[in-house]
Design a protein around this motif. Structure first.
Motif, PDB file in Angstrom:
ATOM      1  N   GLU A 131       0.510   2.562  -0.313  1.00 14.19           N
ATOM      2  CA  GLU A 131       0.846   1.390   0.497  1.00 14.19           C
ATOM      3  C   GLU A 131       0.314   0.103  -0.130  1.00 14.19           C
TER       4      GLU A 131
ATOM      5  N   GLN B 277      17.552  -0.517  -3.748  1.00 15.13           N
ATOM      6  CA  GLN B 277      17.088  -0.533  -2.363  1.00 15.13           C
ATOM      7  C   GLN B 277      15.563  -0.471  -2.278  1.00 15.13           C
ATOM      8  N   TYR B 278      14.939   0.235  -3.226  1.00 14.50           N
ATOM      9  CA  TYR B 278      13.478   0.358  -3.170  1.00 14.50           C
ATOM     10  C   TYR B 278      12.808  -0.986  -3.472  1.00 14.50           C
TER      11      TYR B 278
ATOM     12  N   GLN C 244       2.405  -0.849  -3.084  1.00 16.10           N
ATOM     13  CA  GLN C 244       3.658  -1.445  -2.616  1.00 16.10           C
ATOM     14  C   GLN C 244       3.450  -2.895  -2.195  1.00 16.10           C
TER      15      GLN C 244
ATOM     16  N   ILE D 242      14.094  -3.919  -2.799  1.00 15.79           N
ATOM     17  CA  ILE D 242      14.279  -4.743  -1.581  1.00 15.79           C
ATOM     18  C   ILE D 242      13.277  -4.321  -0.513  1.00 15.79           C
ATOM     19  N   LYS D 243      13.049  -3.021  -0.418  1.00 15.94           N
ATOM     20  CA  LYS D 243      12.082  -2.490   0.544  1.00 15.94           C
ATOM     21  C   LYS D 243      10.676  -3.026   0.243  1.00 15.94           C
ATOM     22  N   LEU D 244      10.323  -3.101  -1.037  1.00 11.64           N
ATOM     23  CA  LEU D 244       9.002  -3.608  -1.415  1.00 11.64           C
ATOM     24  C   LEU D 244       8.834  -5.056  -0.958  1.00 11.64           C
ATOM     25  N   SER D 245       9.860  -5.847  -1.195  1.00  9.38           N
ATOM     26  CA  SER D 245       9.783  -7.260  -0.844  1.00  9.38           C
ATOM     27  C   SER D 245       9.687  -7.463   0.661  1.00  9.38           C
ATOM     28  N   ASP D 246      10.414  -6.646   1.428  1.00  8.70           N
ATOM     29  CA  ASP D 246      10.447  -6.810   2.885  1.00  8.70           C
ATOM     30  C   ASP D 246       9.215  -6.223   3.569  1.00  8.70           C
ATOM     31  N   ALA D 247       8.585  -5.224   2.925  1.00  8.42           N
ATOM     32  CA  ALA D 247       7.519  -4.482   3.597  1.00  8.42           C
ATOM     33  C   ALA D 247       6.143  -5.133   3.482  1.00  8.42           C
TER      34      ALA D 247
ATOM     35  N   GLY E 192       5.242  -6.033  -3.828  1.00  6.84           N
ATOM     36  CA  GLY E 192       6.061  -6.819  -2.906  1.00  6.84           C
ATOM     37  C   GLY E 192       5.636  -8.268  -2.859  1.00  6.84           C
TER      38      GLY E 192
END
Length: 429
Positions: free
Chosen positions: A7, A75-76, A10, A78-83, A14
């Protein structure tokens, strides 16, 4: 105890995707990441930083090319940036990642050590201490930038003290003439006192140790060559003006006994600590100094002598080992904010010259001593080689290297029956 935090990795990546300029503040290396995909992403970010490319998900995908599928696809990213919860925690994320990496490295090294345990328990202990020091050096959070205003204020206080109080920075050497040349021994410096055997290195060290003790300093003496009781013989002879032969034989007169008891009372009050364990490793010495430093702010360390210290692990050559030792002593001086004075033996090449005064080249075979030392002082007695000399009982203190000051020679009277040196007011530039 967890050896990784997916986490946190990430969140760090991110944060960079949200604020690309954070890549210029990053202190991490790709190897610090546990997850292989994260290592690949960060390594690509570093490559983009070096070529001045702006980091965003689209550019990152283009740079990764076919490898993008290895880390979870677009997608991963994008997930890093959003999370990421907050880029404000970026420095904290990096510290956690670095700490987890150090835990993994330590665990791996321990496994390697125990998978191939050295035959000598001392070597195993040295490996463990060396490992602890390496990890400790990497997690050290001190240092960093110091504003010039703060530094100049400290400099002003030091200079003001010298001007109005006549107080020179640094620790006294054995004599005023030598102080004048060296500028005294400064904190965080490695100082070498070198000579051929039986010239007077140990007597020099012990007299200096007592001088520093009387100045209120804590003094650590590591005697790898002579046992503690022999050092006491020499300290008492010099301090109490009792012939060394009388102390060795015990044939003291009533007057000698009076001087002995008075001198004993004075010496016992000094903060001098002696460790006479032979064959110590440099890791053991560093650990002991660190422990003593916690008790005493003003500390000076003497070692008799450098070439008897063990490197504590395997080396390709003795020259490489001594170089490692001298560098470790220099680091010890810095990390404990104290002067370190190490005695050293000179090579036999001195004996092959007509003028037998030591030169810097006489230390060259001993690793990086010449490079690591802040000052190098050679002790030379002409009557050691020439019985007909006019300089009987004179010892020359030849300052051959002084990183922050002058070089030159100070002469002192060598009272060999007492193992003591006395001022001789002649200095040659």
């Amino acid at each position: 105890m967890s050896f990784h935090s997916i986490e946190t990795e990430q969140a760090q990546l991110g944060s960079i995707l949200k604020e690309p300029d954070l890549i210029y503040e990053s202190i991490l290396s790709p190897e610090h990441f546990f997850d292989a995909a994260h290592e690949l992403i960060y390594e690509t970010m570093i490559t983009m930083r070096e070529s001045d490319q702006r980091i965003d998900p689209v550019s990152l995908v283009a740079k990764l090319g076919e490898r993008v599928s290895d880390m979870g696809g677009v997608q991963y990213l994008i997930k890093l940036s959003d999370a990421v919860p907050s880029v404000q925690g970026f420095n904290r994320y990096e510290r956690i990642i670095k700490d987890k990496y150090l835990l993994r490295t330590g665990a791996k090294s321990m496994k390697e050590i125990y998978g191939d345990i050295p035959d000598d328990p001392k070597e195993l202990a040295a490996e463990l201490m060396s490992l602890a020091e390496n990890i400790g050096d990497q997690v050290h959070t001190g240092g960093g930038f110091n504003h010039i205003g703060d530094g100049l204020m400290q400099h002003f206080e030091l200079l003001e003290n010298k001007k109005y109080n006549g107080i020179s920075a640094g620790v006294s050497t054995i004599g005023k003439a030598l102080d004048k040349i060296t500028g005294r021994w400064q904190k965080q410096t490695l100082n070498i006192i070198a000579a051929r055997p039986s010239v007077g290195k140990t007597a020099f060290m012990l007299q200096n140790a007592v001088i520093n003790g009387k100045d209120g300093m804590a003094v650590a003496i590591f005697s790898l060559e002579q046992p503690e009781m022999q050092l006491y013989d020499r300290i008492i002879s010099a301090e109490c003006s009792i012939d060394g032969e009388l102390i060795r034989t015990g044939k003291l007169t009533d007057d000698d006994w009076t001087k002995y008891t008075m001198g004993m009372a004075n010496l016992a009050e000094l903060k001098i600590y002696i460790d006479d364990k032979p064959g110590q490793s440099v890791q053991e010495i560093r650990a002991a100094v660190r422990k003593l430093k916690k008790k005493h702010t003003d500390l000076i360390v003497f070692i008799d002598y450098l070439q008897l210290i063990q490197g504590g692990k395997r080396f390709g050559s003795r020259t490489e080992e001594v170089g490692y030792i001298s560098n470790s002593l220099k680091q010890m001086a810095r990390e404990n904010d104290c002067p370190v004075i190490a005695l050293a033996q000179l090579s036999r090449s001195v004996e092959q010259r007509q003028d037998k005064r030591p030169m810097m080249s006489d230390l060259r075979e001993s690793g990086n001593i010449e490079q690591d030392a802040d000052t190098i002082t050679f002790l030379y007695r002409d009557d050691y080689y020439n019985q007909e000399t006019e300089k009987k009982n004179i010892i020359e203190c030849i300052v051959a290297k002084n990183r922050n000051g002058a070089v030159g020679t100070a002469e002192m009277v060598n009272m060999r029956n007492f193992g003591r040196f006395v001022e001789l007011e002649r200095v040659y530039a």
